[in-house]
Write an enzyme that holds these catalytic residues in place. Structure first.
Site, PDB file in Angstrom:
ATOM      1  N   CYS A  58       0.788  -1.233   0.000  1.00  0.00           N
ATOM      2  CA  CYS A  58       0.000   0.000   0.000  1.00  0.00           C
ATOM      3  C   CYS A  58       0.821   1.284   0.000  1.00  0.00           C
ATOM      4  O   CYS A  58       0.640   2.135  -0.858  1.00  0.00           O
ATOM      5  CB  CYS A  58      -0.998  -0.004   1.158  1.00  0.00           C
ATOM      6  SG  CYS A  58      -0.258   0.031   2.803  1.00  0.00           S
ATOM      7  N   HIS A 112      -0.306   6.343   2.872  1.00  0.00           N
ATOM      8  CA  HIS A 112      -0.277   5.449   4.036  1.00  0.00           C
ATOM      9  C   HIS A 112      -0.194   6.261   5.324  1.00  0.00           C
ATOM     10  O   HIS A 112      -0.870   5.958   6.309  1.00  0.00           O
ATOM     11  CB  HIS A 112       0.904   4.483   3.952  1.00  0.00           C
ATOM     12  CG  HIS A 112       0.987   3.561   5.133  1.00  0.00           C
ATOM     13  ND1 HIS A 112       0.179   2.455   5.264  1.00  0.00           N
ATOM     14  CD2 HIS A 112       1.754   3.611   6.254  1.00  0.00           C
ATOM     15  CE1 HIS A 112       0.452   1.856   6.413  1.00  0.00           C
ATOM     16  NE2 HIS A 112       1.404   2.523   7.019  1.00  0.00           N
TER      17      HIS A 112
END
Length: 450
Positions: A58, A112
């Site tokens: 991610c 993130h």
């Protein structure tokens, strides 16, 4: 027509990120999925059938997409990646729009880290008080001081609005109402946690997928003849207390994981519907570009793997939808595209000059003509692995030193005849020429990336 559109007809951008979303969606041909709002979005824009993240984790994937730069063995390497650390001085996608007079807002999980790329946003990035690691039931809460998280899945009789993603959706709706009245166009990013682990969703979404109808993949085995260099232990999921620390999960657990994943996708579909409804009600849908993307795919037991963190098809392929002014709806595109292509595409759609650092290619030509020539190949990487994916083949290598060191093994998949990647043909003499051509293509690509 709203006051803002009358004052400034530049298009708005609604930028929707969905964590761990693979093309497990009805309009991608997965008929068991109940996703009416993903289907609705596909009907009003272009669905990209062969869209690939550039790294299947991610933080790194998001930093690569938002910066327009490809990952390397030293840049954008893990979920902890920060774009302001790995690409200092680079003008990110939202920062460029901000510099062009757009109001830029970040809700939920976009980067993130909430405080990454802070100068890109007109207002401080927002996240709700509830963490993505959240369970409804008291018995499912992690033990204080324990080494394990709660269970990997949960079905609870609970209202949608109490879940973190519904709260993020509501914040985004309130922003839409406010921004629709302003003279400046907006770049509004909305990042949803699910279907990331844990697979926590209201019971009614689990009920859409009866337990007896859940099917396991028919290839829960390692690819035949593939080098063991590509073995993967999916440690992310082993942090949950109902998942064994080693070895495969039970059949019952596998079924619950798949069912929970499907429930979470349908829950996110409901949130997407709320956003689409609000755009219509505010009268700004016709002047708003929508880009919806999953930050990478997710393995649901294929090859015995779970989570992402590989270069296989199921980990790197992800949904991508683009709709907006002048884009004819209800079309699908089978051309290969990558996430680094999203930044230059949005520049073209908003008539903004593209920065010189971009390493992708604008998909504007495909939005005009889904059959236009575009790319011969896309490139993905993770850890020590690098891969090239053409229309018919995937070739991948594994090396030490995060991909910059000693050769450990290679794999070649014939995607035309073996789309599930169950057989490695890298040692098959009939595929020697193909292997060498792709090996050279990957070598030249890696040498060209700065």
């Amino acid at each position: 027509m709203s006051e803002r559109v009358q004052a400034d007809n530049r298009p708005n951008v609604l930028f929707i990120a969905v964590d761990d979303l693979r093309p497990e969606i009805n309009n991608y041909g997965v008929n068991k999925m109940i996703t009416p709002n993903f289907d609705r979005l596909a009907a009003q824009g272009v669905r990209f059938n062969r869209a690939y993240c550039n790294i299947a984790v991610c933080g790194a994937s998001r930093a690569s997409l938002m910066s327009g730069l490809r990952p390397t063995p030293k840049r954008f390497t893990s979920y902890l990646t920060r774009v302001d650390k790995d690409a200092p001085g680079i003008t990110s996608l939202p920062k460029l729009f901000k510099e062009q007079g757009y109001t830029t807002i970040s809700n939920g999980k976009v980067y993130h880290h909430k405080d990454d790329d802070k100068s890109a946003w007109s207002e401080p990035a927002w996240r709700g008080k509830k963490s993505s690691l959240w369970w409804v039931m008291a018995e499912n809460q992690p033990e204080p001081g324990g080494k394990k998280r709660g269970p990997a899945f949960e079905a609870a009789v609970e209202l949608d609005e109490n879940y973190p993603d519904a709260i993020t959706c509501e914040k985004t709706i309130q922003d839409l109402k406010r921004l629709a009245k302003a003279e400046e166009p907006f770049f509004l990013a909305c990042g949803f946690y699910r279907p990331h682990l844990p697979f926590v969703a209201p019971q009614k979404y689990w009920d859409l997928y009866p337990e007896e109808e859940v099917k396991l993949p028919n290839n829960m085995h390692y690819p035949h003849d593939l080098s063991k260099a590509f073995q993967y232990k999916w440690g992310e999921m082993r942090a949950y207390r109902d998942i064994p620390s080693d070895g495969p999960v039970s059949v019952d657990t596998a079924r619950n994981l798949i069912r929970g994943y499907h429930a979470c996708v349908s829950f996110i579909d409901a949130q997407l519907g709320r956003l689409l409804d609000e755009l219509d009600q505010l009268g700004i849908a016709d002047n708003t570009i929508i880009v919806l993307w999953g930050d990478h795919g997710w393995q649901l037991g294929e090859h015995g793997f779970w989570c992402k963190h590989t270069n296989f098809e199921v980990a790197t392929r992800t949904p991508l939808y683009i709709s907006g002014p002048g884009i004819a709806g209800g079309r699908s595109c089978d051309k290969l595209v990558e996430f680094v292509d999203i930044y230059p595409t949005l520049c073209d759609l908003a008539n903004i000059e593209k920065p010189g650092h971009l390493q992708g290619k604008s998909m504007q030509v495909l939005l005009d003509d889904v059959k236009a020539n575009f790319k011969e190949a896309v490139f993905t990487r993770h850890g020590g692995g690098d891969a090239v994916r053409t229309s018919d083949f995937r070739y991948m290598e594994m090396r030490t030193k995060n991909g910059a060191g000693e050769y450990l093994g290679e794999g070649l998949f014939d995607l035309k005849n073996d789309p599930a990647e169950n057989y490695d043909f890298s040692i098959n003499p009939e595929f020697a020429e193909t292997r060498e051509n792709l090996k050279e293509m990957l070598k030249q690509h890696k040498a060209s990336i700065k």
